[in-house]
Structure formats: C-alpha cells, structure tokens
Design a protein around this motif. Structure first.
Motif, PDB file in Angstrom:
ATOM      1  N   ALA A 108       0.758  -1.273   0.163  1.00 46.66           N
ATOM      2  CA  ALA A 108      -0.010   0.045  -0.110  1.00 46.66           C
ATOM      3  C   ALA A 108       1.100   1.361  -0.073  1.00 46.66           C
ATOM      4  N   GLY A 109       2.222   1.096  -0.190  1.00 47.22           N
ATOM      5  CA  GLY A 109       2.931   2.340  -0.295  1.00 47.22           C
ATOM      6  C   GLY A 109       4.075   2.349   1.195  1.00 47.22           C
ATOM      7  N   PRO A 110       4.932   3.377   1.235  1.00 46.71           N
ATOM      8  CA  PRO A 110       5.781   3.546   2.332  1.00 46.71           C
ATOM      9  C   PRO A 110       5.147   3.795   3.722  1.00 46.71           C
ATOM     10  N   LYS A 111       5.295   2.909   4.722  1.00 49.29           N
ATOM     11  CA  LYS A 111       4.747   3.334   6.095  1.00 49.29           C
ATOM     12  C   LYS A 111       5.658   3.410   7.064  1.00 49.29           C
ATOM     13  N   VAL A 112       5.422   4.145   8.144  1.00 44.50           N
ATOM     14  CA  VAL A 112       6.670   4.576   8.969  1.00 44.50           C
ATOM     15  C   VAL A 112       6.460   3.584  10.186  1.00 44.50           C
ATOM     16  N   LEU A 113       7.756   2.802  10.545  1.00 44.21           N
ATOM     17  CA  LEU A 113       7.877   2.189  11.821  1.00 44.21           C
ATOM     18  C   LEU A 113       8.128   2.883  13.026  1.00 44.21           C
ATOM     19  N   GLU A 114       8.962   3.773  12.831  1.00 44.27           N
ATOM     20  CA  GLU A 114       9.398   4.401  13.953  1.00 44.27           C
ATOM     21  C   GLU A 114      10.433   5.735  13.051  1.00 44.27           C
ATOM     22  N   TYR A 115      10.339   6.949  14.202  1.00 45.50           N
ATOM     23  CA  TYR A 115      11.230   7.965  13.964  1.00 45.50           C
ATOM     24  C   TYR A 115      12.564   7.939  14.876  1.00 45.50           C
ATOM     25  N   ASN A 116      13.473   8.286  14.213  1.00 44.79           N
ATOM     26  CA  ASN A 116      14.814   8.444  15.151  1.00 44.79           C
ATOM     27  C   ASN A 116      15.272   9.927  14.901  1.00 44.79           C
ATOM     28  N   VAL A 117      15.876  10.612  15.750  1.00 41.63           N
ATOM     29  CA  VAL A 117      16.440  11.918  15.862  1.00 41.63           C
ATOM     30  C   VAL A 117      17.730  12.160  15.554  1.00 41.63           C
ATOM     31  N   ARG A 118      18.486  11.088  15.172  1.00 38.96           N
ATOM     32  CA  ARG A 118      19.840  11.144  14.926  1.00 38.96           C
ATOM     33  C   ARG A 118      20.314  10.273  13.487  1.00 38.96           C
ATOM     34  N   PHE A 119      21.642  10.338  13.152  1.00 38.70           N
ATOM     35  CA  PHE A 119      21.893   9.540  11.943  1.00 38.70           C
ATOM     36  C   PHE A 119      21.843   8.017  12.493  1.00 38.70           C
ATOM     37  N   GLY A 120      21.663   7.127  11.584  1.00 38.81           N
ATOM     38  CA  GLY A 120      21.295   5.815  12.008  1.00 38.81           C
ATOM     39  C   GLY A 120      22.798   5.092  12.044  1.00 38.81           C
ATOM     40  N   ASP A 121      22.741   4.045  12.813  1.00 39.67           N
ATOM     41  CA  ASP A 121      24.117   3.306  12.953  1.00 39.67           C
ATOM     42  C   ASP A 121      23.551   1.843  12.792  1.00 39.67           C
ATOM     43  N   PRO A 122      24.268   1.133  11.701  1.00 37.55           N
ATOM     44  CA  PRO A 122      25.215   1.458  10.768  1.00 37.55           C
ATOM     45  C   PRO A 122      25.010   2.317   9.609  1.00 37.55           C
ATOM     46  N   GLU A 123      23.797   2.926   9.338  1.00 39.73           N
ATOM     47  CA  GLU A 123      23.368   3.653   7.876  1.00 39.73           C
ATOM     48  C   GLU A 123      24.511   4.723   8.092  1.00 39.73           C
ATOM     49  N   CYS A 124      24.721   5.694   9.017  1.00 35.89           N
ATOM     50  CA  CYS A 124      25.697   6.600   8.644  1.00 35.89           C
ATOM     51  C   CYS A 124      26.788   6.158   8.085  1.00 35.89           C
ATOM     52  N   GLN A 125      27.572   5.105   8.346  1.00 37.65           N
ATOM     53  CA  GLN A 125      28.690   4.579   7.981  1.00 37.65           C
ATOM     54  C   GLN A 125      28.804   4.641   6.364  1.00 37.65           C
ATOM     55  N   VAL A 126      27.524   3.945   5.750  1.00 35.71           N
ATOM     56  CA  VAL A 126      27.663   4.153   4.166  1.00 35.71           C
ATOM     57  C   VAL A 126      27.392   5.504   3.803  1.00 35.71           C
ATOM     58  N   LEU A 127      26.391   6.005   4.377  1.00 32.02           N
ATOM     59  CA  LEU A 127      26.228   7.542   3.832  1.00 32.02           C
ATOM     60  C   LEU A 127      27.639   8.347   3.719  1.00 32.02           C
ATOM     61  N   MET A 128      28.272   8.212   4.882  1.00 32.84           N
ATOM     62  CA  MET A 128      29.616   9.103   4.973  1.00 32.84           C
ATOM     63  C   MET A 128      30.532   8.869   3.975  1.00 32.84           C
ATOM     64  N   LEU A 129      30.609   7.465   3.679  1.00 33.42           N
ATOM     65  CA  LEU A 129      31.520   6.946   2.369  1.00 33.42           C
ATOM     66  C   LEU A 129      30.813   7.312   1.169  1.00 33.42           C
ATOM     67  N   ARG A 130      29.686   7.597   0.847  1.00 36.11           N
ATOM     68  CA  ARG A 130      28.983   7.950  -0.535  1.00 36.11           C
ATOM     69  C   ARG A 130      29.043   9.571  -0.597  1.00 36.11           C
ATOM     70  N   LEU A 131      28.967  10.282   0.561  1.00 35.63           N
ATOM     71  CA  LEU A 131      28.773  11.741   0.508  1.00 35.63           C
ATOM     72  C   LEU A 131      30.144  12.359   0.069  1.00 35.63           C
ATOM     73  N   LYS A 132      30.035  13.051  -1.195  1.00 33.77           N
ATOM     74  CA  LYS A 132      31.095  13.673  -1.722  1.00 33.77           C
ATOM     75  C   LYS A 132      31.071  15.186  -1.319  1.00 33.77           C
ATOM     76  N   SER A 133      30.181  15.753  -1.091  1.00 32.64           N
ATOM     77  CA  SER A 133      30.116  17.169  -0.439  1.00 32.64           C
ATOM     78  C   SER A 133      30.792  17.293   0.976  1.00 32.64           C
ATOM     79  N   ASP A 134      31.068  18.472   1.216  1.00 33.37           N
ATOM     80  CA  ASP A 134      31.583  18.663   2.703  1.00 33.37           C
ATOM     81  C   ASP A 134      30.358  18.660   3.454  1.00 33.37           C
ATOM     82  N   LEU A 135      30.554  17.969   4.677  1.00 34.17           N
ATOM     83  CA  LEU A 135      29.390  17.987   5.615  1.00 34.17           C
ATOM     84  C   LEU A 135      29.024  18.951   6.471  1.00 34.17           C
ATOM     85  N   VAL A 136      30.032  19.519   6.864  1.00 31.20           N
ATOM     86  CA  VAL A 136      30.150  20.697   7.797  1.00 31.20           C
ATOM     87  C   VAL A 136      29.253  21.815   7.691  1.00 31.20           C
ATOM     88  N   PRO A 137      29.238  22.243   6.228  1.00 34.60           N
ATOM     89  CA  PRO A 137      28.353  23.480   6.117  1.00 34.60           C
ATOM     90  C   PRO A 137      26.886  23.103   6.271  1.00 34.60           C
TER      91      PRO A 137
END
Length: 367
Positions: free
Chosen positions: A278-307
């Motif tokens: 029926a489409g995407p449904k939310v299981l839960e919200y988190n209010v910070r980067f996921g762990d271990p999702e953050c690791q793959v995101l930081m490897l793929r992010l080419k831009s400067d994160l700090v700004p």
C-alpha cells in the motif's frame, strides 16, 4: 571552526572521519570517542550524559558547532543547553527529540498529521495488555518498548504466547528498565525495510540517499533484533517514485506537524520504513543518524558535511547547495563479539587493521 562531536560508536567514528576532512575545521574533539576517533581528532574524557561538562568545555574552547551523535543526550536536552549558551548545535531540542524518546508520542504525532503508519495500542499496565493480546489482537504483531532501548526493545510476535511473554518482560520484569514501562503494540507490516534521512532546519529539508539496515542477527533475517548488523546504500528496493512518496507523505508532513505543535525540529530526521504493497509506512522515527547507516552515507557523500550541519543548527539550510553523492553503492559489515546482542565478552583485542589499505573506498570504523 572548532567542532565538538558527542558520542563513541561507529556512527561517531564515521562522522568524525567526514568532519575531519572539511577545510573549515581547524580542531575536532570527540567525547568520549573511541580508539578509531582518536585517529582523526582528540578524544575527551566526558560522558555523553555530562551535559554541564560538554557545554562548559564548548564554551571555554570557543567551539563553533556541537554535533550530537546518539539520541540519549538529545532527549536529555543537550541541544537546549547549547542554545542557552549561544553555541550552535546540530540536533533537535528535547521537545522535538521526544519523537524518538517516546514511541507512544511518535505514533500520536503520525496519526494527528496523517503520516502512514501501522495501527497501534498503548499499554502501561500488564492486565489490559494481556486481555487485548489474548482477545482481539491479530497476529503477527509487534510489541515495542516506548522508551529508548538501544534498538533492542522490539519483539515480533507470531502468537499470543510470544506477545504475552514480551509484554510481561517489559511491563512487569523490567527487561528494558524505564524504557519498557509503557509499551506500544502495533500491527505487523509486511515488506522490505528502508531507512530514509533528511537534514532539516525546520523550514527546509534536504533528503539524503536511501539505505537499508539489516537489524536481525542471523542470515536471511533470522534471530533477535540488534542495533544493526550491517547496511547498504542505496536501498535496492527504493526507486525514485518511492523516494518521492516518502518525501511528500512522510518527511514533509512530519516536519510541518512538529512546527504546528510548537516542537520545531532541527537536525536529522530518520524514518524507519516498511515498503508495503500500500506504499511506504513509518515503523518509527529517530532523531539522529542511523548506526550503521551513517557509515555508508559518509562513504558515499562527496560534499563537505560541515556546512550542512551548521546550516541546520543556524536555520539557513535553504542557502546550501544540494549534496553530491558517489554513484557507487556502499556496504557496511558489522563484526560483533560472540553472544551479541545478549551478554557477550568484552575487551577482546582486534588485530590486522594495520594491514588494510584504507581510503575513500574502504574504512574501518570502531563501534
């Protein structure tokens, strides 16, 4: 700029690695950090719940940005304390962090603002919970500790016996302490999981690349839930149409709804999703980067994160350029001690890291 990163996990090592590569950063501290973060910054001996110590250090050292990795200090009000001291902080204030701090509150917000999610009931007493679980409940269903349980307070139950045992463990036996004094019982959603992330300053949001987290311990989605045994990005199940639906039906109404409720959300909104027929449904919200999702995101992010982090903290995200991404997929594989997520041996030496050729294509993050 001087940056103080709060946390000690694999997520924080990945963030520290990325932040340290920014030309804007002259000094990076991590508190308390781990042996991995010590390679890219200076570790401090301050616990994540030492709010006085963290704010006092940031003020004394002229820190221009505090980045909060884990959820606990956000729920406890670290972002509020930083704001009171005039220090930009990446992460929501305590009233907005309740999206993760209370699953019961999170479900209420989603229902009020018509964000697609599973039907649910909330219980704080065992007898009414058992009456429902043995009476009108349909199986399979999910029993969740409402509070913070480090990703381990979720039990998928195939029958009433399993559900009764899970409810008793949380409400009566204190399996998750204060986090389990209230439980959420919700319908089981069928379909692949997805992790969706959006940076926001409460007025503008920037969606990040999709991920898929592998929560269960064993191969093929078997065994108990863990804090995450691995992740891939992009999510192979999440195409452009689904990503658009998540932005319109999930991220936008949630940010707008939090503003409407007077709980302005700044930081990163992390939606754990089920991609149902029926489409995407939310299981839960988190209010910070996921762990271990953050690791793959930081490897793929080419831009400067700090700004991007600073713009979320200061409320001018609309002035940032859209981030660039490496088009190649990335994968995180977790190594854990035998017995995890139950009782397991600690302090085991790790050997062989010096033999690895790390760089843009391979990193070892300490969790």
């Amino acid at each position: 700029m001087r940056v103080l990163l709060v946390g000690s996990g694999g997520r924080e090592h990945a963030l520290a690695w990325k932040i340290s590569r920014s030309p804007l950063v002259e000094k990076l501290w991590i508190t308390p950090g781990n042996p991995g973060t010590a390679q890219v910054g200076e570790n401090l001996d301050l616990a994540v719940d030492d709010l006085d110590g963290i704010v006092g250090f940031a003020r004394a050292q002229g820190v221009g940005l505090v980045v909060v990795g884990p959820e606990d200090p956000l729920v406890q009000g670290l972002a509020d304390r930083c704001a009171d001291a005039g220090i930009p902080c990446f992460g929501p204030r305590a009233d907005a962090a309740e999206l993760e701090g209370s699953k019961a509150f999170c479900k209420e917000v989603m229902i009020r603002h018509r964000v697609p999610t599973a039907t649910y009931r909330v219980f704080s007493d065992l007898n009414p919970a058992i009456s429902y679980l043995q009476g009108g409940a349909r199986y399979p269903l999910v029993v969740k500790a409402s509070g913070l349980a480090a990703g381990k307070g979720v039990v998928i139950c195939e029958d009433a016996r399993q559900a009764r045992d899970a409810a008793k463990a949380m409400l009566e036996d204190g399996a998750h302490g204060a986090a389990g004094r209230t439980i959420v019982v919700e319908d089981f959603l069928d379909g692949p999981e997805a992790s969706a992330f959006a940076l926001t300053d409460s007025r503008t949001f920037v969606p990040l690349e999709s991920c898929q987290d592998h929560k269960q311990l064993g191969e093929g989605g078997t065994g108990p839930n863990t804090g995450g045994m691995g992740a891939v990005s992009p999510n192979p199940m999440m195409g452009a149409r689904t990503a658009d639906a998540v932005e319109r039906q999930v991220i936008l109404p949630t940010i707008h709804g939090m503003n409407h409720e007077g709980r302005r959300f700044q930081g990163i909104l992390f939606a754990g999703l089920k991609l149902t027929p029926a489409g995407p449904k939310v299981l839960e919200y988190n209010v910070r980067f996921g762990d271990p999702e953050c690791q793959v995101l930081m490897l793929r992010l080419k831009s400067d994160l700090v700004p991007l982090l600073l713009a979320c903290a200061e409320g001018d995200l609309d002035g940032c350029e859209a981030p660039e991404w490496d088009t190649r997929p990335a994968i995180t594989v977790i190594l854990a001690s035998q017995g995890y997520p139950g009782k397991y041996e600690k302090g085991i030496p790790i050997h062989g890291l010096d033999a690895l050729e790390t760089g843009d294509d391979l990193q070892v993050f300490h969790a």
